[in-house]
Every structure is written in structure tokens, then in C-alpha cells.
Enzyme design. Sequence first.
Site, PDB file in Angstrom:
ATOM      1  N   TYR A 156       8.256   6.135  17.353  1.00 54.65           N
ATOM      2  CA  TYR A 156       9.011   4.918  17.635  1.00 54.65           C
ATOM      3  C   TYR A 156       8.390   4.265  18.867  1.00 54.65           C
ATOM      4  CZ  TYR A 156      12.615   1.463  17.907  1.00 54.65           C
ATOM      5  OH  TYR A 156      13.266   0.253  17.887  1.00 54.65           O
ATOM      6  N   LYS A 215      -6.843   9.936   9.510  1.00 55.70           N
ATOM      7  CA  LYS A 215      -7.497  10.455  10.709  1.00 55.70           C
ATOM      8  C   LYS A 215      -8.018  11.880  10.522  1.00 55.70           C
ATOM      9  CE  LYS A 215      -3.865   9.157  13.181  1.00 55.70           C
ATOM     10  NZ  LYS A 215      -3.325   8.043  12.406  1.00 55.70           N
ATOM     11  N   PRO A 252       7.165   2.711  15.166  1.00 56.37           N
ATOM     12  CA  PRO A 252       6.272   3.263  14.151  1.00 56.37           C
ATOM     13  C   PRO A 252       5.085   2.341  13.890  1.00 56.37           C
ATOM     14  CG  PRO A 252       8.120   2.190  13.094  1.00 56.37           C
ATOM     15  CD  PRO A 252       8.379   2.112  14.586  1.00 56.37           C
ATOM     16  N   ASP A 312      -3.355  12.244   6.346  1.00 54.14           N
ATOM     17  CA  ASP A 312      -3.574  10.994   7.060  1.00 54.14           C
ATOM     18  C   ASP A 312      -5.073  10.724   7.114  1.00 54.14           C
ATOM     19  OD1 ASP A 312      -4.123   9.562   9.900  1.00 54.14           O
ATOM     20  OD2 ASP A 312      -2.128   8.999   9.167  1.00 54.14           O
ATOM     21  N   GLU A 325      -4.465   6.906  -4.133  1.00 45.62           N
ATOM     22  CA  GLU A 325      -4.492   8.184  -3.415  1.00 45.62           C
ATOM     23  C   GLU A 325      -3.754   9.313  -4.132  1.00 45.62           C
ATOM     24  OE1 GLU A 325      -4.252   7.928   0.922  1.00 45.62           O
ATOM     25  OE2 GLU A 325      -3.854   5.791   0.721  1.00 45.62           O
ATOM     26  N   HIS A 364       8.322   1.570   7.236  1.00 42.49           N
ATOM     27  CA  HIS A 364       8.838   2.339   6.106  1.00 42.49           C
ATOM     28  C   HIS A 364       8.853   3.769   6.621  1.00 42.49           C
ATOM     29  CE1 HIS A 364       9.283   3.400   1.728  1.00 42.49           C
ATOM     30  NE2 HIS A 364       8.954   4.574   2.253  1.00 42.49           N
ATOM     31  N   TRP A 405       0.828  -1.208   0.000  1.00 40.41           N
ATOM     32  CA  TRP A 405       0.000   0.000   0.000  1.00 40.41           C
ATOM     33  C   TRP A 405       0.861   1.256   0.000  1.00 40.41           C
ATOM     34  CZ3 TRP A 405       0.221   3.607   3.865  1.00 40.41           C
ATOM     35  CH2 TRP A 405       0.878   3.230   5.037  1.00 40.41           C
ATOM     36  N   HIS A 421       8.415   7.336   7.727  1.00 38.71           N
ATOM     37  CA  HIS A 421       7.416   8.359   7.438  1.00 38.71           C
ATOM     38  C   HIS A 421       7.425   9.381   8.563  1.00 38.71           C
ATOM     39  CE1 HIS A 421       5.452   5.186   9.780  1.00 38.71           C
ATOM     40  NE2 HIS A 421       4.640   6.113  10.260  1.00 38.71           N
ATOM     41  N   VAL A 422       7.006  10.599   8.244  1.00 38.28           N
ATOM     42  CA  VAL A 422       7.036  11.714   9.190  1.00 38.28           C
ATOM     43  C   VAL A 422       5.632  12.285   9.327  1.00 38.28           C
ATOM     44  CG1 VAL A 422       7.988  14.002   9.675  1.00 38.28           C
ATOM     45  CG2 VAL A 422       9.426  12.254   8.587  1.00 38.28           C
TER      46      VAL A 422
END
Length: 330
Positions: free
Chosen positions: A262, A200, A264, A198, A178, A268, A168, A270-271
Amino acid sequence: MSTVAAKREISSAENDELSREAKRPKADDKNGEEGGNESEWENVLSTFTTSSVLSDSAREKIMFVHGKIADHDAVVVLEKTPIREDSLAELFRGSKLRLELRNDIYSSYRLQAPPHLNEIKTTVVCPATEKHVKKYKRQESFLVEETGEDYRSITLPYIQEQSLSLQWVYNILEKKAEADKIVHDDADPEVGFVLLPDLKWDQKQVDDLYLIAIVRQKDIKSLRDLSSEHLPLLQNVFQRGKEAILQRYNLPASKLRVYLHYQPSYYHLHVHFTKLGYDAPGCGVERAHLLSDVIQNLQTNPQFYKSRTLHFPLRADDGLLRRFKEAGRL
């Protein structure tokens, strides 16, 4: 443990939002492609039968329900959408009120809003695995202390055994899914990333803004893999991400919280970009690491996160917690 804490602490390497893929409806036989007309109404829950309520929060107006759709296990997340300031006039004008109590200057009513102002955000996970069910089930959490050696001998082997799919993520990076939601796309293979909302965030108001920057490099699992060689990547995400948010949402950097988790949610790198003041899930000190601090730490010590002792919460049923117990680390 409170229902609010249950919602906030359902995160971990195995159970914390197992992946963004798991949180979105599946597109039949399209390998992640956007399917159907999103503006069309459909009732995918018409055959849903409830087995149990996994957890709920009256304060946060959210409920996690386990059941079946046809013959498949499913988890349905029901969450009341926030009241938007730009809809107040219509809400007051078009609602029906029933008096429940009146005492001096105080009165209490049941308000029935127009249907389009009274929606429930609904997330469907189907077919849901046992891990998905565990993820949303209310459980006690424990704070784990992980040294650099613990990571190499306990956590990393456990991660490698899980083999959770990241397809994904690659679908987003390759614009197979997306693509219409992307806020910023830097195609550079070394320092590039994709910035998008996101799940959310309903994108209807900036007060609870929440975006994710997914880096293009595929060999960085988490904070533990970072070293000084990744500083150009991190600085690019930090700077370009803030610029893109200012341009799109008119929100300056001084109103943003930019951080990594952390453990995560998925392995992979991501920020997270959220609006300062929004109490986003997982933004607490036991799990969130400000990107500005990460950059400064790596500038001071190129191998900082390979040796640093890190703390993070794990749920009682988490397999990684069991590994730490078996190793005598908890």
C-alpha cells in the site's frame, strides 16, 4: 536520493510499476495472448535509439533507458542476471580471464564468460507513455500520512480519475495470457486466486523467489477495501499459496514473506510471496503489510483498514502527492 533508492522507490499509485502489462512485450493484435515461440531469438531492439538514461544502479547492475523504437517512445530496462551456483563449474571452465592487477596474494581479472552465462534480462515497454517514463526516472520520494478520511476525499477520487487498464490482469485470470506460468489456480469466484511468478524473478533459483497471487474478485482495489467479510479469501490465499510453493519449490512457509503493498502497483487486490532473506523491491516497512498481520487486524476490527492511518512513499512527480499538497496534508 541514491540510485539504489531510486530503483526501490519508483513505486506509487500512478508511477509504481504502472502495471504488469506495461512491463512485458506487447503481442500484436492478440489482446494479451501469448505470441510467438518464446525459445526463438529475435532483436526487437535493432532500431532502438537512446534519448536518455532515466536512472541506473551500479550496485544492483540495472539501467533504465528512454528512447525510440521506430517512431514509438520506448523504455528499456537492462538488468544483469544473477550468477547461479549450478553454473559455476561451466563458468570457471569456459571463461577467459585478463589480468588487471596482482599484489601479493591478491589478483584482479576481467572475466569474459560464455555468452549463455552472461545474459542481460531486458524488459521493453513500447509504446511507452509519459507515465512510464516518469515511473523509471530518478526522483526524490516523500512519506505520506493518509487517514481514512484522506483516502475517501483525496486518494480514492484520484484513483478513479486515472482509469488505468486492468485487462492484462483479466487475461491472466481467464488464462488468455501466461497460462503456462501458473503455479496454482483456484477457480472459486469468492475465495479463488491465481498464483504465478512475478516478472522480477527469472525462476532459475529459489533464493530470489517472487510470486504474485491475483484474487478472482474484481471489486477489491487495495488494502483499504478489505473488511472481515474478506477473511475467507485472505486465509485461502495465505494457506493455499504456501502449500503450492512448498509442493512446487520445496520451500516451507517459515522461509516465506507474504505481504500486500500500500499503495499497490495496480488496483486489483494481489498478494506478494517472496523468499525470506531476498531483499525484494517494495518489501520495506513503509509499504509492505504482512498478510498474517492483515488477517489478524481484520479479526480484531472488521473495519480496521477503512479507518486506520496508513503511511506510504510517493515520488516528487506523482499526481497523488500533488493532491495531498493541495489539500494541505503535506
